[in-house]
Structure formats: structure tokens, C-alpha cells
Design a protein around this motif. Structure first.
Motif, PDB file in Angstrom:
ATOM      1  N   SER A   9       0.835  -1.023  -0.037  1.00 31.78           N
ATOM      2  CA  SER A   9      -0.203  -0.100   0.114  1.00 31.78           C
ATOM      3  C   SER A   9       0.865   1.193  -0.019  1.00 31.78           C
ATOM      4  O   SER A   9       2.132   1.269   0.344  1.00 31.78           O
ATOM      5  CB  SER A   9      -0.908  -0.155   1.251  1.00 31.78           C
ATOM      6  N   TYR A  10       0.439   2.174  -0.470  1.00 31.13           N
ATOM      7  CA  TYR A  10       1.357   3.574  -0.549  1.00 31.13           C
ATOM      8  C   TYR A  10       0.147   4.548  -0.109  1.00 31.13           C
ATOM      9  O   TYR A  10      -1.026   4.604  -0.374  1.00 31.13           O
ATOM     10  CB  TYR A  10       1.678   3.651  -1.954  1.00 31.13           C
ATOM     11  N   THR A  11       0.599   5.831   0.240  1.00 33.96           N
ATOM     12  CA  THR A  11      -0.297   6.932   0.442  1.00 33.96           C
ATOM     13  C   THR A  11      -0.239   8.001  -0.605  1.00 33.96           C
ATOM     14  O   THR A  11       0.959   8.265  -1.273  1.00 33.96           O
ATOM     15  CB  THR A  11       0.465   7.607   1.604  1.00 33.96           C
ATOM     16  N   ALA A  12      -1.255   8.578  -0.799  1.00 38.69           N
ATOM     17  CA  ALA A  12      -1.333   9.651  -1.943  1.00 38.69           C
ATOM     18  C   ALA A  12      -1.761  10.979  -1.309  1.00 38.69           C
ATOM     19  O   ALA A  12      -2.815  10.948  -0.736  1.00 38.69           O
ATOM     20  CB  ALA A  12      -2.367   9.432  -2.985  1.00 38.69           C
ATOM     21  N   TYR A  13      -0.809  11.958  -1.629  1.00 32.12           N
ATOM     22  CA  TYR A  13      -1.094  13.200  -0.681  1.00 32.12           C
ATOM     23  C   TYR A  13      -1.501  14.175  -2.016  1.00 32.12           C
ATOM     24  O   TYR A  13      -1.139  13.923  -2.852  1.00 32.12           O
ATOM     25  CB  TYR A  13       0.379  13.720  -0.378  1.00 32.12           C
ATOM     26  N   GLU A  14      -2.527  15.004  -1.372  1.00 28.03           N
ATOM     27  CA  GLU A  14      -2.902  15.810  -2.468  1.00 28.03           C
ATOM     28  C   GLU A  14      -2.001  16.838  -3.226  1.00 28.03           C
ATOM     29  O   GLU A  14      -2.166  16.924  -4.320  1.00 28.03           O
ATOM     30  CB  GLU A  14      -4.056  16.619  -1.849  1.00 28.03           C
ATOM     31  N   SER A  15      -1.014  17.094  -2.463  1.00 25.99           N
ATOM     32  CA  SER A  15       0.113  17.999  -2.835  1.00 25.99           C
ATOM     33  C   SER A  15       1.261  18.125  -2.173  1.00 25.99           C
ATOM     34  O   SER A  15       1.164  17.571  -0.932  1.00 25.99           O
ATOM     35  CB  SER A  15      -0.672  19.612  -3.048  1.00 25.99           C
ATOM     36  N   ILE A  16       2.256  18.646  -2.373  1.00 27.61           N
ATOM     37  CA  ILE A  16       3.303  18.731  -1.681  1.00 27.61           C
ATOM     38  C   ILE A  16       3.207  19.475  -0.395  1.00 27.61           C
ATOM     39  O   ILE A  16       3.845  19.260   0.668  1.00 27.61           O
ATOM     40  CB  ILE A  16       4.570  19.390  -2.498  1.00 27.61           C
ATOM     41  N   GLN A  24       9.058  18.099   2.534  1.00 30.18           N
ATOM     42  CA  GLN A  24       8.861  19.071   1.563  1.00 30.18           C
ATOM     43  C   GLN A  24      10.181  19.650   1.079  1.00 30.18           C
ATOM     44  O   GLN A  24      10.462  19.837  -0.108  1.00 30.18           O
ATOM     45  CB  GLN A  24       7.983  20.464   2.165  1.00 30.18           C
ATOM     46  N   GLU A  25      11.076  19.849   2.211  1.00 29.70           N
ATOM     47  CA  GLU A  25      12.342  20.176   1.977  1.00 29.70           C
ATOM     48  C   GLU A  25      13.057  19.343   0.904  1.00 29.70           C
ATOM     49  O   GLU A  25      13.836  19.616   0.141  1.00 29.70           O
ATOM     50  CB  GLU A  25      13.186  20.094   3.094  1.00 29.70           C
ATOM     51  N   LEU A  26      12.848  17.921   1.236  1.00 30.40           N
ATOM     52  CA  LEU A  26      13.582  16.967   0.227  1.00 30.40           C
ATOM     53  C   LEU A  26      12.955  17.097  -1.194  1.00 30.40           C
ATOM     54  O   LEU A  26      13.792  16.801  -1.930  1.00 30.40           O
ATOM     55  CB  LEU A  26      13.339  15.438   0.847  1.00 30.40           C
ATOM     56  N   MET A  27      11.629  17.078  -1.359  1.00 34.29           N
ATOM     57  CA  MET A  27      10.909  17.080  -2.576  1.00 34.29           C
ATOM     58  C   MET A  27      11.457  18.604  -3.167  1.00 34.29           C
ATOM     59  O   MET A  27      11.593  18.525  -4.420  1.00 34.29           O
ATOM     60  CB  MET A  27       9.436  17.224  -2.365  1.00 34.29           C
ATOM     61  N   LEU A 132      10.103   6.205  -0.528  1.00 32.76           N
ATOM     62  CA  LEU A 132      10.097   6.972  -1.883  1.00 32.76           C
ATOM     63  C   LEU A 132       8.996   8.092  -1.583  1.00 32.76           C
ATOM     64  O   LEU A 132       7.929   7.809  -1.213  1.00 32.76           O
ATOM     65  CB  LEU A 132       9.755   6.061  -2.936  1.00 32.76           C
ATOM     66  N   LEU A 133       9.139   9.308  -2.143  1.00 34.57           N
ATOM     67  CA  LEU A 133       8.258  10.463  -2.400  1.00 34.57           C
ATOM     68  C   LEU A 133       8.278  10.728  -3.828  1.00 34.57           C
ATOM     69  O   LEU A 133       9.265  10.976  -4.651  1.00 34.57           O
ATOM     70  CB  LEU A 133       8.468  11.485  -1.606  1.00 34.57           C
ATOM     71  N   LEU A 134       7.138  10.645  -4.622  1.00 36.58           N
ATOM     72  CA  LEU A 134       7.289  10.347  -6.160  1.00 36.58           C
ATOM     73  C   LEU A 134       6.333  11.604  -6.566  1.00 36.58           C
ATOM     74  O   LEU A 134       4.886  11.711  -5.968  1.00 36.58           O
ATOM     75  CB  LEU A 134       6.503   9.223  -6.717  1.00 36.58           C
ATOM     76  N   ALA A 135       6.475  12.621  -7.311  1.00 32.54           N
ATOM     77  CA  ALA A 135       5.953  13.619  -7.502  1.00 32.54           C
ATOM     78  C   ALA A 135       5.893  14.093  -9.019  1.00 32.54           C
ATOM     79  O   ALA A 135       6.899  13.742  -9.699  1.00 32.54           O
ATOM     80  CB  ALA A 135       6.180  14.887  -6.734  1.00 32.54           C
ATOM     81  N   VAL A 141       1.242  13.629  -4.797  1.00 30.43           N
ATOM     82  CA  VAL A 141       2.772  12.864  -3.997  1.00 30.43           C
ATOM     83  C   VAL A 141       2.501  11.742  -3.826  1.00 30.43           C
ATOM     84  O   VAL A 141       1.389  11.601  -2.825  1.00 30.43           O
ATOM     85  CB  VAL A 141       3.462  13.660  -3.082  1.00 30.43           C
ATOM     86  N   TYR A 142       3.097  10.695  -4.061  1.00 34.45           N
ATOM     87  CA  TYR A 142       2.824   9.377  -3.691  1.00 34.45           C
ATOM     88  C   TYR A 142       4.161   9.138  -2.749  1.00 34.45           C
ATOM     89  O   TYR A 142       5.282   9.029  -2.977  1.00 34.45           O
ATOM     90  CB  TYR A 142       2.731   8.352  -4.887  1.00 34.45           C
ATOM     91  N   GLU A 143       3.682   8.302  -1.658  1.00 32.08           N
ATOM     92  CA  GLU A 143       4.865   7.769  -0.688  1.00 32.08           C
ATOM     93  C   GLU A 143       4.720   6.544  -0.534  1.00 32.08           C
ATOM     94  O   GLU A 143       3.497   5.743  -0.346  1.00 32.08           O
ATOM     95  CB  GLU A 143       4.353   8.613   0.720  1.00 32.08           C
ATOM     96  N   VAL A 144       5.795   5.858  -0.846  1.00 34.19           N
ATOM     97  CA  VAL A 144       5.908   4.229  -0.960  1.00 34.19           C
ATOM     98  C   VAL A 144       6.765   4.013   0.280  1.00 34.19           C
ATOM     99  O   VAL A 144       7.839   4.469   0.325  1.00 34.19           O
ATOM    100  CB  VAL A 144       6.438   3.837  -2.308  1.00 34.19           C
ATOM    101  N   PRO A 145       6.405   2.974   1.012  1.00 39.08           N
ATOM    102  CA  PRO A 145       7.277   2.822   2.308  1.00 39.08           C
ATOM    103  C   PRO A 145       8.560   2.328   2.070  1.00 39.08           C
ATOM    104  O   PRO A 145       9.431   2.876   2.780  1.00 39.08           O
ATOM    105  CB  PRO A 145       6.407   1.796   3.100  1.00 39.08           C
ATOM    106  N   LYS A 146       8.736   1.527   1.389  1.00 39.19           N
ATOM    107  CA  LYS A 146      10.221   1.089   0.767  1.00 39.19           C
ATOM    108  C   LYS A 146      10.291   0.626  -0.798  1.00 39.19           C
ATOM    109  O   LYS A 146       9.320   0.311  -1.120  1.00 39.19           O
ATOM    110  CB  LYS A 146      10.771   0.068   1.721  1.00 39.19           C
TER     111      LYS A 146
END
Ligand code: THU
Length: 165
Positions: A9-16, A24-27, A132-135, A141-146
């Protein structure tokens, strides 16, 4: 016969803006790394940024070549930079984004197959999953645990040793 199943499972954030300050700093570092890309052929400038266990943030970008297969993705450039400058230091998280000179897109980028294999090797070498943070250029932005989640049943060093006497 047995049916097997593997899920992730991964998390979808609406935006940065929905990310915490550190993410946010890393992105933002990944987005700034798109400016370091050498992508005269695809015009698809990829930027990646990694936060190491020691707190340092490193950047990578795709580096293309007139002989197309010679080009290297941003993620693998970054893994090589990290290994070369800080050998055996785990990466806690990696943010990836892009700037497509041919047109803007909100589609979150996802690492290619070769990069997934390289990310998995790095995780195994350092005994640390890489979050992983994918944008895209804007939007979700998708967050994948590993990274391992993106390469189920992957080939690893364990396969080379299986059955070796
Ligand atoms: N690329 C990356 O750097 N990372 C990815 O995750 C996908 C693709 C690069 C390779 C090539 O230089 C350009 O993007 C178009 O495929």
C-alpha cells in the motif's frame, strides 16, 4: 498448488503542501535537481534527492547521451553519488520529480525497472528500506514505504547463492 498473493500500500497526498516540513524540503531539493539534468534528447528532466542517515541531503539528475542507452536515470546517478561520497551510509528517503520541457504533467513519476533493481540492491546492502516520495510537476505526491515494495519477487544476491555448495 497454492495461490500466492503479495500486496503493498502507498499513500497519496493531494499536493506537496500536505507533506511534513522535512519531506517538503526533500521534494524541493529533488525539484531543484531537475535544473542539473542533462536531457537534450528526451527533454524530460528528472531530479532526485536523498536524505542519508547522517542527515545530509544529496541530489542526482538524469544524464543522457547521444548513444541513448548510455544515459543514466536520476535515481541511479544519486545512488552512485551517495555510495561514492558516503559508503555504506543508509538512505532513509528519496524524493523524485521531473520537469518535462515538452509539456507539464501532474502525473507522479515512478522509478523505471532498472532503477528499482538498483534501489533494492542499495536497500539490501545498507539493511535499510528507502521511503520514496514520487511527484509530478504539481499535484499529488505518492509515498511508498520502501523501494522493495515496487519490485516484488525481485532478483537479489540471495538468488546467486541459492544452491551453492
Ligand atoms: N528517467 C529518470 O531519470 N528516472 C526515471 O524514473 C524515469 C526516466 C530519465 C531517463 C531518460 O533520461 C528520461 O528520463 C526519459 O526517459
Amino acid at each position: 498448488m497454492k495461490k500466492m498473493e503479495q500486496q503493498f500500500s502507498y499513500t497519496a497526498y493531494e499536493s506537496i503542501q500536505e507533506l511534513n516540513a522535512a519531506d517538503q524540503e526533500l521534494m524541493n531539493a529533488a525539484k531543484s535537481a531537475t535544473g542539473l539534468a542533462y536531457a537534450p534528447y528526451s527533454k524530460f528532466r528528472v531530479g532526485a534527492a536523498a536524505r542519508l542517515e547522517n542527515g545530509i541531503i544529496l541530489k542526482g539528475s538524469n544524464q543522457e547521451n547521444a548513444s541513448f542507452p548510455v544515459g543514466i536515470c536520476a535515481e541511479r546517478v544519486l545512488l552512485s553519488v551517495a555510495s561514492s561520497l558516503y559508503p555504506n551510509t543508509p538512505i532513509l528517503e528519496m524524493a523524485i520529480s521531473y520537469k518535462n520541457e515538452l509539456g507539464k504533467s501532474d502525473n507522479p513519476i515512478s522509478p523505471c525497472g532498472i532503477c528499482r533493481q538498483s534501489l533494492l540492491e542499495f536497500e539490501m546492502k545498507t539493511h535499510q528500506g528507502i521511503r520514496l516520495l514520487l511527484a509530478g510537476e504539481t499535484g499529488a505526491v505518492y509515498e511508498v514505504p520502501k523501494a522493495h515494495d515496487l519490485l516484488p519477487l525481485g532478483f537479489t544476491s540471495a538468488d546467486l547463492l541459492a544452491g551453492v555448495k
